[in-house]
Design an enzyme around this catalytic site. Sequence first.
Site, short mmCIF file in Angstrom:
data_model
loop_
_atom_site.label_atom_id
_atom_site.label_comp_id
_atom_site.label_asym_id
_atom_site.label_seq_id
_atom_site.Cartn_x
_atom_site.Cartn_y
_atom_site.Cartn_z
N THR A 65 -29.13 36.37 8.80
CA THR A 65 -27.99 36.00 7.95
C THR A 65 -28.45 36.11 6.50
O THR A 65 -29.33 35.36 6.07
CB THR A 65 -27.54 34.55 8.22
OG1 THR A 65 -27.17 34.44 9.60
CG2 THR A 65 -26.35 34.18 7.33
N LYS A 113 -19.44 36.60 8.75
CA LYS A 113 -20.25 35.42 9.11
C LYS A 113 -20.10 34.30 8.07
O LYS A 113 -19.86 33.14 8.41
CB LYS A 113 -21.71 35.85 9.23
CG LYS A 113 -22.74 34.76 9.15
CD LYS A 113 -23.20 34.28 10.49
CE LYS A 113 -24.07 33.04 10.32
NZ LYS A 113 -24.51 32.46 11.53
N LYS A 170 -27.31 26.63 3.91
CA LYS A 170 -27.71 28.01 3.55
C LYS A 170 -26.47 28.92 3.55
O LYS A 170 -26.23 29.69 2.62
CB LYS A 170 -28.74 28.53 4.55
CG LYS A 170 -29.06 30.00 4.35
CD LYS A 170 -29.87 30.63 5.49
CE LYS A 170 -29.89 32.15 5.31
NZ LYS A 170 -30.62 32.87 6.35
P1 NAD Z 1 -37.30 31.23 11.63
O1 NAD Z 1 -37.81 30.79 10.32
O2 NAD Z 1 -37.58 30.41 12.85
O3 NAD Z 1 -37.86 32.72 11.94
C1 NAD Z 1 -38.05 33.71 10.96
C2 NAD Z 1 -39.30 34.49 11.36
O4 NAD Z 1 -39.47 35.58 10.44
C3 NAD Z 1 -40.57 33.64 11.26
O5 NAD Z 1 -41.27 33.68 12.51
C4 NAD Z 1 -41.37 34.30 10.14
O6 NAD Z 1 -42.79 34.24 10.32
C5 NAD Z 1 -40.86 35.74 10.21
N1 NAD Z 1 -41.07 36.50 8.98
C6 NAD Z 1 -40.77 36.16 7.71
N2 NAD Z 1 -41.11 37.15 6.86
C7 NAD Z 1 -41.64 38.14 7.63
C8 NAD Z 1 -42.17 39.42 7.34
N3 NAD Z 1 -42.25 39.88 6.08
N4 NAD Z 1 -42.62 40.17 8.36
C9 NAD Z 1 -42.56 39.71 9.64
N5 NAD Z 1 -42.07 38.51 9.98
C10 NAD Z 1 -41.61 37.73 8.98
O7 NAD Z 1 -35.74 31.44 11.45
P2 NAD Z 1 -34.61 31.52 12.60
O8 NAD Z 1 -34.07 30.16 12.88
O9 NAD Z 1 -35.11 32.36 13.71
O10 NAD Z 1 -33.46 32.30 11.81
C11 NAD Z 1 -33.54 33.70 11.57
C12 NAD Z 1 -32.23 34.17 10.94
O11 NAD Z 1 -31.15 33.85 11.83
C13 NAD Z 1 -31.90 33.48 9.61
O12 NAD Z 1 -31.36 34.43 8.74
C14 NAD Z 1 -30.89 32.41 10.00
O13 NAD Z 1 -30.01 32.09 8.95
C15 NAD Z 1 -30.16 33.10 11.14
N6 NAD Z 1 -29.52 32.19 12.10
C16 NAD Z 1 -30.20 31.13 12.58
C17 NAD Z 1 -29.58 30.27 13.50
C18 NAD Z 1 -30.32 29.07 14.07
O14 NAD Z 1 -29.67 28.22 14.70
N7 NAD Z 1 -31.65 28.97 13.92
C19 NAD Z 1 -28.26 30.52 13.90
C20 NAD Z 1 -27.60 31.64 13.42
C21 NAD Z 1 -28.26 32.47 12.50
#
Ligand code: NAD
Length: 306
Positions: A99, A174, A249
């Site tokens: 997102t 979204k 966010k």
């Molecule tokens: P998270 O922080 O758990 O996971 C993000 C991952 O990206 C981490 O493991 C981090 O190490 C990795 N990362 C960051 N920079 C990187 C790079 N340069 N190279 C490789 N890996 C890298 O976040 P999440 O909860 O999995 O959310 C991910 C996305 O999904 C976000 O944009 C969030 O807004 C969206 N989202 C989350 C949810 C939820 O309920 N968690 C729901 C809908 C949407």
Amino acid sequence: MSTIKTIAFIGLGNMGGPMAANLVKAEFEVTAFDLSEDALALAKKNGCATAQSVAEAVNAKDAVVTMLPAGKHVRGVYGGGDGIFASARAGALFCDCSTIDVQSARDVAGEAEKMGFNMVDSPVSGGVAAASAGTLAFMVGGTDAAFGAAQGVLDPMAKAVIHAGGAGAGQAAKICNNMLLGITMIGTAEAFVLAKKLGLDPQRFFDISSNASGQNWSMTSYCPEPGPVPASPANSGYKPGFSAAMMLKDLRLAQDAAQASGTATPLGAEAQALYAMFDSLGGGGTDFSGIIQMLNGDLTKTENHS
Ligand code: NAD
């Protein structure tokens, strides 16, 4: 029929980890890369091959899926000398499921198109439970051809894959949806707070309003007041679900987009301010429906799960 067999998955956090596992179950060959060693170890346990860099992960793959925190991470991972654009095979498909802000999505998709890649922005609705169950809803922005190519990759992770329009339209859908969700949640919570102050039994108010014109999803599927909807987080200490920090966010992204497009969204702005206040009071790690406890003036009952 899709010819995609090999997928690089970048970003295996709370969401990306179980999403990649579902692609493995659907018999794709998945190669994972994340900055976190723990995330990579879990991906390996779930049947992914692992790589030590973005370039190594995407090398010669048919498709790349990214699931990263924000626009700056997406720009960083796609661009640069050892990024996805520089390292992917000609004609590869890219699905960014993060997102992020609409402008970053459009800019990155524009670069991809110039270089002859198919790219979609495909953010999701649904949290970690839906990611694990393979029941996410994907809102997809991109050309018809890119959408057609992406469907086979997204389907094993999805209950619905919907084409929203051109590049950036998935992100736009979204944040508009989640702005409305934040507003309806606050409105629903305020109605329950006032109803109780006026001496109404909450269940009785629910029975009336859910059958009257106040009816909405935040009330009937995710009621912030404990009791009327047994499965809602209100009945389990506001354990997320979808955290208030994530809602904040998305509300910030909506306000950025409103400002950039010169659109007045006063209720969206107020929702952002209220979720920022809830976050500053320690509510960020609780479910977003827990904001009712701030509106009740009763934050001491909030369990902080951050
Ligand atoms: P998270 O922080 O758990 O996971 C993000 C991952 O990206 C981490 O493991 C981090 O190490 C990795 N990362 C960051 N920079 C990187 C790079 N340069 N190279 C490789 N890996 C890298 O976040 P999440 O909860 O999995 O959310 C991910 C996305 O999904 C976000 O944009 C969030 O807004 C969206 N989202 C989350 C949810 C939820 O309920 N968690 C729901 C809908 C949407």
